[in-house]
Each structure stands twice: as structure tokens, then as C-alpha cells.
Design a protein around this motif. Structure first.
Motif, PDB file in Angstrom:
ATOM      1  N   SER A 245     -13.336  18.425 -30.791  1.00  0.00           N
ATOM      2  CA  SER A 245     -13.853  19.129 -29.611  1.00  0.00           C
ATOM      3  C   SER A 245     -14.996  20.051 -29.985  1.00  0.00           C
ATOM      4  N   THR A 246     -16.003  20.092 -29.108  1.00  0.00           N
ATOM      5  CA  THR A 246     -17.062  21.077 -29.287  1.00  0.00           C
ATOM      6  C   THR A 246     -16.751  22.348 -28.491  1.00  0.00           C
ATOM      7  N   LEU A 325     -14.742   7.092 -27.156  1.00  0.00           N
ATOM      8  CA  LEU A 325     -15.326   6.126 -28.096  1.00  0.00           C
ATOM      9  C   LEU A 325     -14.677   6.268 -29.468  1.00  0.00           C
ATOM     10  N   TYR A 328     -16.985   7.993 -32.305  1.00  0.00           N
ATOM     11  CA  TYR A 328     -17.434   9.382 -32.255  1.00  0.00           C
ATOM     12  C   TYR A 328     -16.287  10.323 -32.578  1.00  0.00           C
ATOM     13  N   HIS A 339     -13.666  22.025 -17.239  1.00  0.00           N
ATOM     14  CA  HIS A 339     -14.925  22.343 -17.906  1.00  0.00           C
ATOM     15  C   HIS A 339     -15.609  21.151 -18.567  1.00  0.00           C
ATOM     16  N   ARG A 342     -16.278  14.429 -17.343  1.00  0.00           N
ATOM     17  CA  ARG A 342     -15.521  13.179 -17.533  1.00  0.00           C
ATOM     18  C   ARG A 342     -14.027  13.438 -17.398  1.00  0.00           C
TER      19      ARG A 342
END
Ligand code: ANZ
Ligand code: ZN
Length: 829
Positions: A245-246, A325, A328, A339, A342
Motif C-alpha cells: 500500500s502507498t 495485478l 505490481y 479513499h 477502485r
């Protein structure tokens, strides 16, 4: 007085430039070097207006810099490999090479017809073995340096045509010919390690201060360096899943976990579950590109297990999801619907909770409403120990806790992927590799380069002609001599365009380029092209240059010192009543010529075949001449903006060229001064030079219109003769044919193309008029434009007559008048 015959003059001067090799550049010239380059064209068959605009801009700069005393490298070539040639082969039965070289011949004639100052002796076509053989050598150098590798990667597979499809051959998820739903297949493919250079490519953007900010930003985003976190969730069946997670700050907003269809957890689930298996198969039929994944409907399949939230202990449902994916991050995500768009689409579809954890201004309600995720900054809410922190601080806090407790760690992540260069196509550079059962991957020895494409190939059935050619791929292994197979993949055409500018600078026969000779020209001083290449081409060329530096072949960090991205050429669109698009020549005065029915005029749009609003430059040049065409391309709009093509515009340009001719042709000797005109002339010489250097061609055009109007109005004088004679050189970069014609008629020495840019008398650049501020009791009430150096009493008299002063004084005399010459008058009332 004669009229300027553009057709005759164009042909005559183009012949002269050709015969004398006027624009052939010399490596050993003592002049300062400048490399001006426009993006080379794909030889599709015809030059279009976008090319004309692009190449005219580069040409003006190149010609101008020559006149400034520089040795200017201004080459042209052909980006000649690619799909359209194979499509032509399939549709028309013509060999891709034949089709390509015919197109090159036609387009070269069209470029010559426009009078571009190009060094044709350096022309190259990427489909020529004399070019791509050197590319193969460079590929092998990079391979030897460990910058090339092979791994399995997904391709688009057409199950009916039994062929790999390029991305542009997949339309709405279906094969363009068969119409069958496209599948993803894994193939062994070649990659270049561009990610090794991610840091450098990002840092290097800072040095590119002559690039548009927007292009630098696009590259920065594409490289996409960000801080992230990898964190583990314990599963209810005792298993474990790592997500990436970013936004670890949003962890209290996680309401589900999702894995990719290829993820081991998904694969394991499919083993005993037919429905899971069917869902995974369905995922594989979807598109592979990021854009397709953004747009397709978010679908999931819920697994039996749950994931334990590391802070709350809540049991989160676990899904296989089509928008995750495998390539990734870790191939798994925590879903934070409030937040992330998708995740929100997904959560609404499967009725999952949507807790808000970042305040949107005043909005802090724990249950998030609506269908638009909030992705902005703000204070954390509903998040226990994170409440009140900003996003960045909260990220650090969660990473610190995860690292301390051992369930997560902070990472730097890059959006940039390694560059997959394998294409399962014929019309490209063969990858110089041999596969041997005994020795594995064996590079073709350099002495055996180039590996050329076989000529006798067929395109009547789908698939890669190289692969099914009867003999081409069968060779002996260079290492052990046993029968082996050639690699049948060819290189992505972006490889061809990643180094062509180096080959232009130096082209020895026996190697890709000479280091010192190439370094003498590079970097390209000014590169000009379309913004559609802002990311891939420009990034790949930057990478390739750095990779060559890394292996010691070329000591250049950045290939393009200056970059300019020009706007598009647009045109009105026309529609018949039944909705058909109509071409400009099918319409006259608002009616369709063929039917006599009225049409509707649509929006002004980029010229495109689909909207039929293209205008072919060839007949325009024949009708109005090269100079008028070039002039129109430079006028009207700032070069970075769109230029609307119009009949009125080109006619205006043509009239201007005729006006120039009337001045040049009617320049009978006269005597006498004209200080104002001389001043205007020198201001124009300096102004046009500055505008061309800044690529602000429309401003240069405007200044020339002004100068021409001033000359037309001026009475005969020696000064006027001088202005007309000098004008020939000022317009030469833009309208070179009429300039040569006039230069010759006036007895100029040699060619105007070789003449020096006129000198500027800088004393004349100082304005001869000044603006004087008129104050009444210290307040600005009026301004006056007066001759510089006017006497005090004359200034005072003028000030007393200024309209606002007359109104304020109402006939009374001022008590006191203070005059500061050339600056200001203060009246005390
Ligand atoms: C939780 C989260 C909360 C995320 C939030 C985003 C916003 P970029 O920025 O493009 O790098 N992600 C991670 N791996 C993924 C994968 N294999 N397939 C699809 N999506 C994946 O995207 C990083 C974000 O994309 C990650 O951060 C993850 O969702 C998702 F408010 O985690 B995030
Ligand atoms: Zn072998």
C-alpha cells in the motif's frame, strides 16, 4: 513590376541547395556546433500538416543558427519499422520493405518540396540492415553488461487467429481481425533493465531546464517514486497474505483484502472450487493495460477465509479481484473504499462497509457517503492513535508500528517497470540471439551481424512470419556447432528511435558510432516534436543514452538539452445530415457539394482521418508555394498551442509573400535618411532573433508584419533601400525561397542561406520616446508620451494641456510646477 512565381523559384533554389550541398554539415568545422532535430517521421506514405508545422519550426531555427555563424547539424531519417507495413502486407499483398521504401521516396520528395535545410547525406532508415545491424551490436553490448534479461511475461493472445496481438490490435478486449475475446498468455520475452536507472532518470529531470515543465512532470509521474509499505495480514485458516500500500495511513479504513487472479492464494482456492476457477479464467480474458483495468467493471470472488486487521482484530473478507495485478507490488491489496476509487467501486458493488478515515475539510462522518472516493489530504479521523495526524505523519507512524511489531516494513516503490522489448512480429530488428539446447542462450557473434530479415515471407496467415519461415531460424550454435534456433522475436520500434540521434551525429560503417565524433555534437541542442512522445520515446532515449554511458560507450548524460513540444494543426469538422463526416473538399458554403444538402459545421478538432478533416499539404504547397505554406505554419498561434488551418490563413500568407516581393522588386535606389524607419529595422533584427531563439515564431511573424507595413508607408530614401535589403536576410529563415530570389536579384554574394544574420546597432534599440507621469498634488492623474530629451518648458506646456490636468485645474494656474525631464511633472494646485 513582376509577380513572385513561387513554383519556379521553389524548384530552382531547391536544386541549387541540392547541387551545392549547402546544408551538408562538416564535423571538422571551426564554427561552434549546434544540433537541431525534429522527431523523425514514420513513413506512412504522405507528409501531413503536423509534420509541416514541426519541420518548419526546426528549419527556421536551423537556418537562423547557420546565419549566426554556427555549424548546424539538421538531419532527417525514417522510423521505418512497425505494424502498418505488416498490415499493408496483409491487406494489399505488398512486401513491408517495398511499401516502406516507396513511402520514404514519396515523403522525401514532399520534404524537399518544402525547402527544408536538411543534411540529406546523413539520411537513415531504421529498417536498413546498415542501421539495425548496429542496433543489434548495441543490444549485445547491453546484454553483456547485464542490462538485458529474459523472463515470462503476459501477451495478448488471439485464440482464433492463434497469434500474439500488439496492444493496438486489441479493440475492446477483442482481436481486431477475428473479433474473438483476447486471452493473456505467458511467453518468454526480452527486457531491458530501465529500472536500474530509475533514480538517475528521475534526478536527471532537474538538469533539463530547457524542457517544458509539463513533460518533466509527466516523466516524473511515469517513473513514479513513492513511499509505501508492505504489510502482512494473518488469515483465518492460519495462512498469511502480504499486501502493498502507498497509503498505510488509511489502515483503519480497510474493509477487505483482495488478491490477483494469479496470486498463489487464488490459485490454491481454484484447486477445489470450480466457481473460483471459472472466475480466474474470466479475469484472464480482461485487458492487460492499466487503462483497461481502470475502466473495466470491478469484479470479485469471495473466498472462505478472512484476514485479521493488525490493530482492530476485525475479520476482513478476502476476495480474488480483477483489478489487482500480479505484476505490481505483492499482487495483493487492502481495500480502503473511502479513499481509493477502485476500492469504492468494488465495495459498493459487494455492499462492503466504507469507513471514512481522512477528513475532507469539515466532513468527518464515520460512514462515507457517495460514489466518489476522497483521495485528497487531510487529518486522520476514526483511526484511534492516528486521529488528528496529517496523512504523511500518519504514514510514518503506521510504518514505525509495523516495523516495531514485525508485521510490516516501509519501502520505496517505483511505478516504472522494466522495458519489455520483444515483439512477435516480422517488420522489426531481429534480436541477435540463438537458442541452443546444449548451451542455452547464445549471443550472435558480432562478426556475424547484421542478422538480416529474410525477404521471402508470407503474410496470408496470422502469426509471426519469422517463426514459420522454412529455414531462417535454423542455424548452427555459434558455441557448440550443433543445430540451434534463432530468436524469432524482433525489437520494439522504440528501441530504433532510442539512439537514431546518435547515429545521425556519427555514422561509421563498421560500428554504431564514433565516441568522440558523437560527443562533439551531442546533446541535441533543440529537439522538437509532438507531446504524444512526452513519456515513452523521450524516457527510452534518455535511458538508452545513460545505459551507453554506463558501459563506457558515450559520455553524454542527457540526449536532449532543449525540448519543445508543438501544438497540433486543427480544422473545422463537417457533418452531413445523416451523420457522415465530410471532407473539406466535399463542402462548399455550408452545403454538401455532391447532394446540395445543407451540412452542419462541427467543432474544430485535430486533423484526423476518422473525422475526415485533414488537409493534404501537397496540393497546398503546389498552389501557394513553399514559403507561404511555411509562413502560415509559423503565424497566428503560439507554437505550443494548436493552429487552426484555414483557407483565409493560407491566402493571407500568400498575400504577404507577394507584398515582400513588391518591396524587393521595387527597391529603386533613392537618397536621404529616415531615422524612424532605421530604428524600426534594428529593433526588428534584434526582436526577430530573440523570438526565433525562444521559438516564439508567431511573435517574430508579427514583428515582420509591422516592419513591412512601416517600409510600405515610408517615402523613398537610402534608409528605406537599406531596410528592404536587410529584410531579405531577416525573412530568410522563414521564407527562404523568395529570400534567395531577392538576394540574387540584388547582387548578394553567394546564397542568402550562407549569409550572416544582419548586425544590430544597439544604440538604435533605445526607445526615442518616453512616458512621462503627470501628478497633481502628488497623485498620478495622466501620462504623456513625449520625445526623449525634450526641454523643461516644453514638457511643462504639454503637461498643462493634458486632458485630466485641464479638467482638474478648471482654468486656474498651478501654484508650483516641478519637472523631472524624461520622467515626471508634479503640479501643485
Ligand atoms: C491502500 C490504499 C488506500 C491504497 C488508499 C490507495 C489509496 P500507485 O499509487 O499507483 O502505486 N495496489 C497495490 N498493489 C496493487 C496491485 N497489485 N494491483 C492493483 N492495485 C494495487 O498505487 C498503489 C496503490 O494501489 C496501493 O495503495 C494499493 O492500494 C493499490 F486510500 O493501499 B492502496
Ligand atoms: Zn550450443
Amino acid at each position: 513590376m513582376s509577380r513572385f512565381n513561387a513554383l519556379k523559384a521553389d524548384a530552382a533554389w531547391q536544386q541549387v541547395w541540392d547541387d551545392r550541398q549547402t546544408f551538408a554539415v562538416r564535423d571538422d568545422s571551426p564554427r561552434p556546433k549546434s544540433y537541431v532535430l525534429e522527431m523523425f517521421p514514420y513513413p506512412s506514405g504522405k507528409i501531413h500538416m503536423g509534420h509541416v508545422r514541426n519541420y518548419t519550426m526546426g528549419d527556421v531555427l536551423a537556418r537562423f543558427r547557420r546565419m549566426q555563424g554556427m555549424e548546424v547539424l539538421h538531419p532527417m531519417g525514417w522510423d521505418a519499422f512497425g505494424m502498418p507495413a505488416e498490415n499493408a502486407a496483409m491487406e494489399k499483398g505488398v512486401h513491408p520493405g517495398e511499401w516502406t521504401y516507396q513511402n520514404i521516396a514519396a515523403m522525401k520528395a514532399q520534404l524537399k518540396r518544402l525547402g527544408f535545410a536538411l543534411d540529406w547525406s546523413r539520411e537513415l532508415a531504421t529498417c536498413d540492415p546498415a542501421y539495425y545491424g548496429h542496433e543489434q551490436a548495441l543490444f549485445l553490448d547491453l546484454h553483456a553488461a547485464g542490462l538485458v534479461y529474459r523472463r515470462e511475461s503476459a501477451v495478448n493472445w488471439d485464440p482464433v487467429d492463434m497469434t500474439v496481438l500488439a496492444n493496438e490490435q486489441v479493440i475492446d478486449g477483442r482481436g481486431w481481425r477475428s473479433g474473438a475475446p483476447v486471452e493473456k498468455r505467458k511467453l518468454n520475452q526480452w527486457f531491458l533493465r530501465i529500472t536500474d536507472f530509475a533514480d538517475e532518470l528521475l534526478a536527471g529531470l532537474d538538469s533539463l531546464d530547457k524542457w517544458p515543465d509539463k513533460v518533466r512532470l509527466m516523466q516524473e509521474n511515469w517513473i513514479g517514486k513513492s513511499r509505501g509499505m508492505q504489510l502482512g495480514f494473518t488469515l483465518s485458516d492460519g495462512g498469511h497474505v502480504e499486501v502493498f500500500s502507498t497509503r498505510p495511513d488509511t489502515i483503519f479504513g480497510a474493509s477487505f483484502v483482495a488478491v490477483a487472479a494469479d496470486h498463489p492464494i487464488a490459485q490454491a482456492a481454484a484447486a477445489g472450487d470450480a466457481a473460483a476457477e471459472a472466475f480466474i479464467a474470466q479475469c484472464k480474458r480482461g485487458g492487460t493495460t492499466a487503462a483497461e483495468i481502470e475502466t473495466q467493471e470491478k469484479l470479485g470472488y469471495r473466498l472462505g477465509v478472512t484476514a485479521r486487521h493488525p490493530f482492530t482484530g476485525a475479520a476482513l473478507p478476502v476476495f480474488i479481484a480483477n483489478f489487482v495485478l500480479m505484476e505490481y507490488g505483492t499482487g495483493a491489496v487492502m481495500g480502503v473504499p473511502a479513499h481509493d476509487q477502485r476500492d469504492l467501486d468494488f465495495a459498493r458493488k459487494y455492499a462492503l462497509p466504507v469507513p471514512r478515515v481522512v477528513a475532507d475539510g469539515e466532513r468527518t462522518d464515520a460512514v462515507f457517503e457517495g460514489d466518489e472516493a476522497y483521495t485528497g489530504a487531510g487529518r486522520l479521523v476514526n483511526s484511534q492513535f492516528l486521529d488528528g495526524l496529517d496523512v504523511d505523519t500518519a504514514k510514518s507512524e503506521v510504518i514505525a508500528r509495523g516495523e516495531a511489531e514485525g508485521w510490516g516494513r516501509g519501502t520505496t516503490v517505483w511505478r516504472l517497470r522494466d522495458w519489455g522489448v520483444s515483439r512477435q512480429r516480422y517488420w522489426g530488428t531481429p534480436i541477435p540471439i540463438i537458442h541452443c539446447d546444449a548451451c542455452g542462450v547464445v549471443p550472435v557473434p558480432k562478426a556475424q551481424l547484421p542478422v538480416t530479415l529474410p525477404e521471402d515471407v508470407t503474410f496470408d496467415i496470422p502469426g509471426n512470419p519469422l517463426d514459420r519461415h522454412p529455414s531462417w531460424k535454423h542455424v548452427d550454435c555459434p558455441a557448440c556447432g550443433k543445430p540451434a534456433r534463432r530468436e524469432t522475436d524482433t525489437l520494439d520500434t522504440f528501441v530504433d528511435s532510442s539512439w537514431y540521434f546518435i547515429r545521425f551525429a556519427s555514422q561509421p560503417a563498421d560500428r554504431p558510432f564514433d565516441k568522440a565524433a558523437a560527443e562533439a555534437w551531442l546533446p541535441v541542442a533543440q529537439y522538437i516534436g509532438g507531446v504524444e512522445h512526452a513519456i515513452l520515446h523521450l524516457l527510452y532515449a534518455r535511458f538508452w543514452t545513460r545505459a551507453l554511458r554506463h558501459i563506457g560507450k558515450l559520455d553524454v548524460a542527457e540526449p536532449f538539452a532543449g525540448l519543445f513540444t508543438q501544438g497540433m494543426v486543427t480544422h473545422e469538422t463537417y457533418k452531413a445530415q445523416d451523420g457522415r463526416w465530410l471532407a473539406p473538399e466535399e463542402v462548399r458554403d455550408g452545403i454538401e457539394v455532391a447532394s446540395g444538402a445543407p451540412i452542419t459545421i462541427g467543432r474544430v478538432e485535430k486533423m484526423s482521418k476518422s473525422k475526415k478533416n485533414t488537409v493534404d499539404p501537397a496540393p497546398i504547397v503546389d498552389q501557394y508555394g513553399a514559403d507561404a505554406t511555411r509562413w502560415f505554419m509559423l503565424s497566428d498561434s503560439p507554437p505550443e498551442r494548436d493552429l487552426q488551418w484555414s483557407e483565409a490563413g493560407i491566402e493571407g500568407a500568400w498575400r504577404f509573400v507577394q507584398r515582400l516581393w513588391r518591396l524587393f522588386d521595387g527597391n529603386a535606389p533613392a537618397a536621404g535618411d529616415d531615422a524612424a524607419l532605421t530604428r524600426k529595422l534594428h529593433q526588428t533584427i534584434a526582436g526577430v532573433a530573440a523570438d526565433i531563439e525562444a521559438l516564439q515564431f508567431n511573435k517574430a511573424v508579427a514583428k515582420l508584419y509591422e516592419l513591412v507595413a512601416a517600409i510600405e508607408k515610408a517615402a523613398p530614401s537610402a534608409a528605406r533601400n537599406e531596410a528592404v535589403a536587410t529584410l531579405v536576410r531577416i525573412v530568410a529563415p522563414m521564407t527562404p525561397h523568395i529570400a534567395e530570389e531577392a538576394w540574387a536579384a540584388m547582387g548578394g554574394e553567394g546564397l542568402v542561406a550562407d549569409a550572416a544574420w544582419p548586425d544590430v546597432d544597439t544604440a538604435l534599440l533605445v526607445e526615442d520616446e518616453v512616458t512621462i507621469a503627470i501628478q497633481v498634488n502628488g497623485k498620478l492623474r495622466d501620462t504623456l508620451v513625449l520625445p526623449r530629451g525634450m526641454a523643461k518648458d516644453a514638457i511643462e506646456a504639454a503637461a498643462l494641456g493634458a486632458p485630466n490636468v485641464v479638467r482638474i485645474l478648471e482654468g486656474r494656474a498651478p501654484r508650483k510646477v516641478i519637472v523631472v525631464p524624461d520622467r515626471l511633472v508634479n503640479l501643485v494646485a
